[in-house]
Design a protein around this motif. Structure first.
Motif, short mmCIF file in Angstrom:
data_model
loop_
_atom_site.label_atom_id
_atom_site.label_comp_id
_atom_site.label_asym_id
_atom_site.label_seq_id
_atom_site.Cartn_x
_atom_site.Cartn_y
_atom_site.Cartn_z
N ALA A 23 0.84 -1.20 0.00
CA ALA A 23 0.00 0.00 0.00
C ALA A 23 0.87 1.25 0.00
CB ALA A 23 -0.92 0.00 1.21
N TYR A 24 0.52 2.19 -0.87
CA TYR A 24 1.28 3.44 -0.94
C TYR A 24 1.15 4.25 0.35
CZ TYR A 24 -3.27 5.59 -1.84
OH TYR A 24 -4.57 6.00 -1.72
N ASP A 25 0.04 4.05 1.09
CA ASP A 25 -0.16 4.85 2.30
C ASP A 25 0.79 4.46 3.43
OD1 ASP A 25 -1.28 2.45 3.15
OD2 ASP A 25 -3.34 3.17 3.04
N SER A 79 -10.14 -5.68 6.71
CA SER A 79 -9.07 -6.63 7.04
C SER A 79 -8.50 -7.24 5.77
CB SER A 79 -9.60 -7.74 7.95
OG SER A 79 -10.64 -8.45 7.30
N ASP A 80 -7.21 -7.52 5.80
CA ASP A 80 -6.50 -8.20 4.71
C ASP A 80 -6.70 -7.50 3.36
OD1 ASP A 80 -4.80 -9.96 3.57
OD2 ASP A 80 -6.10 -11.72 3.74
N LYS A 81 -6.41 -6.22 3.34
CA LYS A 81 -6.53 -5.48 2.09
C LYS A 81 -5.51 -5.95 1.06
CE LYS A 81 -8.64 -1.20 3.73
NZ LYS A 81 -8.56 0.27 3.77
N GLU A 82 -4.37 -6.46 1.54
CA GLU A 82 -3.36 -6.94 0.60
C GLU A 82 -3.91 -8.06 -0.27
OE1 GLU A 82 -0.46 -5.44 0.26
OE2 GLU A 82 -1.00 -4.07 1.88
N ALA A 83 -4.65 -8.98 0.36
CA ALA A 83 -5.25 -10.07 -0.41
C ALA A 83 -6.29 -9.54 -1.38
CB ALA A 83 -5.89 -11.09 0.54
N PHE A 115 -6.27 -6.56 -2.80
CA PHE A 115 -5.55 -5.93 -3.91
C PHE A 115 -5.09 -6.99 -4.92
CE2 PHE A 115 -4.35 -2.23 -0.97
CZ PHE A 115 -5.31 -1.41 -1.53
N ARG A 116 -4.53 -8.10 -4.40
CA ARG A 116 -4.05 -9.15 -5.30
C ARG A 116 -5.20 -9.74 -6.11
NH1 ARG A 116 -1.05 -10.52 -0.64
NH2 ARG A 116 -2.51 -12.20 -0.14
N GLU A 117 -6.33 -9.98 -5.45
CA GLU A 117 -7.49 -10.56 -6.12
C GLU A 117 -8.01 -9.63 -7.21
OE1 GLU A 117 -11.82 -12.56 -4.90
OE2 GLU A 117 -10.53 -11.61 -3.38
N ILE A 118 -8.08 -8.33 -6.90
CA ILE A 118 -8.59 -7.37 -7.88
C ILE A 118 -7.65 -7.25 -9.08
CG2 ILE A 118 -9.09 -4.93 -8.28
CD1 ILE A 118 -10.00 -4.79 -5.33
N THR A 119 -6.37 -7.09 -8.81
CA THR A 119 -5.43 -6.89 -9.92
C THR A 119 -5.36 -8.11 -10.83
OG1 THR A 119 -3.62 -7.53 -8.44
CG2 THR A 119 -4.02 -5.19 -8.74
N THR A 120 -5.43 -9.29 -10.24
CA THR A 120 -5.45 -10.50 -11.07
C THR A 120 -6.66 -10.52 -11.98
OG1 THR A 120 -4.27 -11.78 -9.38
CG2 THR A 120 -5.50 -13.02 -11.03
N ALA A 121 -7.83 -10.21 -11.41
CA ALA A 121 -9.06 -10.21 -12.19
C ALA A 121 -9.05 -9.11 -13.25
CB ALA A 121 -10.26 -10.06 -11.27
N LEU A 157 -1.54 1.10 -8.50
CA LEU A 157 -0.35 1.67 -7.86
C LEU A 157 0.18 0.71 -6.81
CD1 LEU A 157 1.71 3.86 -7.09
CD2 LEU A 157 -0.10 4.98 -5.76
N ASN A 158 -0.71 0.18 -5.99
CA ASN A 158 -0.28 -0.80 -4.99
C ASN A 158 0.32 -2.03 -5.65
OD1 ASN A 158 -1.14 0.74 -2.79
ND2 ASN A 158 -3.21 -0.04 -2.92
N GLN A 159 -0.27 -2.48 -6.75
CA GLN A 159 0.27 -3.65 -7.44
C GLN A 159 1.64 -3.34 -8.03
OE1 GLN A 159 -0.83 -6.74 -7.46
NE2 GLN A 159 0.95 -7.37 -8.70
N ALA A 160 1.84 -2.11 -8.47
CA ALA A 160 3.14 -1.73 -9.02
C ALA A 160 4.24 -1.85 -7.96
CB ALA A 160 3.09 -0.30 -9.57
#
Length: 765
Positions: free
Chosen positions: A38-40, A170-174, A176-182, A207-210
């Motif tokens: 996360a950029y934040d 909770s678990d925003k990292e997961a 982010f991964r799910e969204i970027t994959t889709a 941006l987070n995925q980058a």
């Protein structure tokens, strides 16, 4: 200490087992490490720009989004094929994980009056459109200021689908991964099914995925060549694989201890703090090299292995401890950083440096007792060359001092050429998909740099008052007159358009109505007519107490963005009520500001670290005069390095703002070893300053050259990173280390010979 050295050398297996056991105990904390993309993570909770950004997100719709641009090969969005692809993309976007809102041309609704009734209907009707219908839709879209330059390029050649997500707490990292994959799968499918269609992805989620992509790139492209280079340099110098492997073992154990203890502390890593690994690997070599060079030198004098190692530890223990202490102090000063990842970076590296010191005087000497002795490859040739260098420096000391002062002054004068600011898009190498796609969208469709202003009206519903909206409209018009601005998005444009539609399209009615009740009615009817998942909460708060003004910018330097924001606030103070005056906020603004905040906070930390290091140096050498003399070649490289940076790059950001503290402890290392040997020659051998300089060059010069070379190469390799913060930190640090080596060989000896003599100095011949 002599007894401790005897025990280490006399019980090698026991020492190695204890060192390995301590390393494994620290390593047990590794599972406790976290990672965030996360950029934040770069902003502390008390960062003012971060607080402003959070306030906007709390008042209006959250902006976790993906912006998908579609660029047809023929350059015409309103062709039947491209509209079909746009409909497919819009429908599929609703099925993306956590999608809460999807907006595109095919579900954008326009408003017009039919008698006394306000009609809101799709801009592009469903079904297959005729050529005239598509041409009409194109004309109306380009005429709509809420579309042109946003969902549709001003030339009509590129369009977009904007998707907003409601992420779990909770678990925003997961997530982010799910969204970027889709999203990436959707983009690939669209390109495969519609030949010639280009799909480009940007937005905060991407941006987070980058951040993740840059870490993966570094792991495969940065670390392998680093390990290979370190192995080759050590193998060539020591000419024994076993010695090289033992040294690499110290490096690996130091990194393990540092990150293991960070795991016990619950540290959450990110793209910046992960750089600690390669920094520790680079720094940890120095202590081992000095111990091994001293060991090889003592062996060459005829001592047996235990006696040679005891002599090396006797000579090197004090300077190695001192260099480790000063380096750790420099990195601990990074706790003054305004950015949490850089505080973590400093603490992890400081821990690794201390671990490397402990292992270099315990594990490494013990390992050398059971392994074949090293054969330092520098040989007598290097010592003869260094002796000639020492004689030249002493003989021409006055010329070198004057030339050095001129170079220091000249390069230091270039420091003001550096400008502050970070462009978050340029954090990434062009090979990273996010940067390529974002730059395309920024160039062809809409600006990705923006500033948002939450304009508060006060009570609930007050943002629908005519006077308030007129003030918002005046601010919007002021922004539109500024050369940096591409477009402005405001609820006042919607209200003006609705009023015009309800007055038969009369251009004179394109204004804010005089009735608050009428405005409220317009907005209510418009909202109720919109399809599910769309709304105007990005323009006006749910309780209608505030309006959001979004200013989309042309590509401009971050400093220019900060200047525009300052001008806007000056205009607000003159033309708006005090309650409406507010600073702008956005991801761009936050990164533009944090470099300056961080530099100011790091300046305090660096000054304190410098004071501590100066005190430690004076105490360690038992001489205030030597301590003061050592300060010049330790501070000068920092000033010269930032001067070189100003002349060549000219941009200082979040990463380079910590370099002064980072390098302060490192550049001290060479002068510590040189001064320690110089002091030893003066006290134990009774040599003159000139002869003591030659003695220091002969005994530690080779090790200084090797360690500085390794440090420069290690930090220079960081320029291979896909993450610009790492690139800039590595490049500037390598420059400063190179300048420090030059200062220690060419500037420090003349200072010593001139300022530390009790009798006329030898001329060096």
């Amino acid at each position: 200490m002599t007894a401790a050295f005897r025990w280490i050398v006399g019980h090698p297996w026991r020492v190695m087992l204890l060192a390995v056991a301590a390393t494994l105990a620290a390593a047990a904390g590794l599972p406790g490490l976290g990672f965030t993309a996360a950029y934040d993570a770069y902003f502390s909770p008390d960062n003012p720009e971060w607080q402003n950004f959070q306030a906007i997100e709390a008042k209006f719709d959250r902006r976790d989004n993906v912006f998908m641009a579609l660029a047809p090969a023929g350059g015409e969005v309103f062709s039947a094929e491209t509209l079909a692809a746009l409909r497919e993309a819009t429908d599929a976007a609703w099925a993306l994980p956590y999608a809460s809102s999807v907006t595109s041309l095919v579900n954008f609704h326009q408003s017009f009056a039919r008698g006394d009734e306000l009609v809101v209907e799709p801009l592009i009707p469903p079904g297959r459109l005729s050529d005239p219908q598509r041409a009409d839709a194109r004309e109306r879209a380009l005429d709509n200021d809420r579309i042109a330059g946003g969902l549709l390029a001003e030339d009509g050649n590129v369009t977009a689908v904007s998707v907003v997500f409601d992420l779990p707490d909770s678990d925003k990292e997961a997530a982010f991964r799910e969204i970027t994959t889709a999203v990436r799968q959707l983009g690939n499918r669209l390109e495969a099914e519609h030949p010639g269609l280009g799909v480009y992805l940007t937005g905060s989620v991407m941006l987070n995925q980058a951040m993740v992509d840059s870490v993966r790139w570094d792991l495969t492209h940065l670390y392998p060549p680093f390990f290979l280079l370190m192995f080759l340099v050590l193998a060539v110098f020591f000419r024994r694989v076993t010695t090289t492997v033992a040294t690499l073992g110290v490096l690996a154990m130091s990194v393990t201890v540092a990150f293991g203890l960070a795991g016990w502390a619950g540290v959450v890593l990110n793209t910046a703090s992960l750089a600690a690994a390669i920094i520790i690997l680079t720094l940890a070599i120095a202590d081992s090299v000095h111990v091994l060079v001293g060991y090889a030198g003592a062996l060459a004098e005829g001592r047996d292995k235990p006696a040679a190692m005891r002599e090396s530890l006797r000579i090197n223990a004090r300077p190695v401890l001192l260099t480790s202490l000063t380096t750790a102090l420099g990195f601990l000063a990074m706790n003054f950083s305004d950015s949490p990842p850089f505080r973590d970076l400093g603490n992890i590296v400081a821990t690794g440096v201390v671990a490397a010191w402990g292992l270099s005087i315990t594990f490494l000497p013990a390992a050398m007792m059971v392994l074949p002795a090293p054969r330092a490859g520098a040989g007598r040739l290097s010592r003869r060359w260094l002796d000639r260098l020492a004689r030249m420096v002493i003989a021409r000391r006055r010329t070198l001092m004057m030339a050095g002062l001129l170079v220091i002054a000249g390069l230091s004068a270039a420091i003001p050429l550096n400008r502050f600011g970070d462009n978050y898009v340029e954090f990434f190498d062009p090979s990273i998909e996010f940067r390529h796609d974002t730059e395309f969208i920024n160039r062809e469709l809409t600006g990705m740099q923006l500033i948002e202003y939450p304009l508060h009206a006060g009570a609930e519903g007050a943002a629908q008052a005519p006077d308030f909206l007129r003030r918002v409209a005046a601010l919007a018009e002021w922004f539109r007159e500024q050369p940096e601005v591409r477009r402005v998005v405001s609820v006042t444009d919607l209200v003006t358009r609705l009023n015009k539609a309800m007055n038969g399209g009369d251009p004179a009615a394109a204004r804010i109505p005089d009735s608050r009740q009428l405005i409220a009615q317009y907005l209510l009817v418009y909202e109720m007519s919109l399809p599910q998942g769309t709304g105007i909460n990005d323009l006006i708060s749910l309780d209608k107490s505030a309006a959001r003004l979004a200013v989309v910018l042309n590509p401009i330097p971050d400093q220019q963005m900060r200047t525009l924001d300052a001008r806007a606030r000056d205009w607000m103070r003159t033309n708006l009520p005090r309650d409406m005056v507010t600073p702008g906020s956005s991801i761009s603004i936050m990164f533009a500001a944090i470099a300056r905040h961080n530099f100011a906070s790091m300046l305090t930390g660096t000054v304190l670290a410098f004071v501590f290091i100066a005190v430690v140096m004076a105490w360690a050498f038992g001489s205030l005069r030597l301590g003061l003399i050592s300060l010049v070649p330790n501070l000068a490289p920092l000033a010269m390095g930032f001067g070189v940076w100003g002349l060549t790059v000219g941009q200082t950001g979040l990463a380079t703002s910590v370099v002064a503290s980072l390098t302060l402890g490192i550049v001290v290392d060479d002068s510590v070893h040189l001064l320690s040997r110089y002091r030893l020659a003066r006290l134990e051998k009774g040599l003159s300053p000139a002869d003591a300089v030659r003695d220091a060059f002969a005994h530690v010069g080779v090790a200084l050259c090797l360690t500085s070379l390794v440090l420069m190469l290690g930090f220079a390799l960081m320029t291979l990173s896909a993450f610009t913060m790492t690139v800039h930190m590595g490049a500037l640090t390598a420059i400063i280390i190179g300048l420090a080596l030059a200062a220690d060989f060419l500037f420090l000896p003349p200072l010593l010979v001139t300022g530390d003599r009790d009798a006329p100095a030898d001329d060096g011949t």
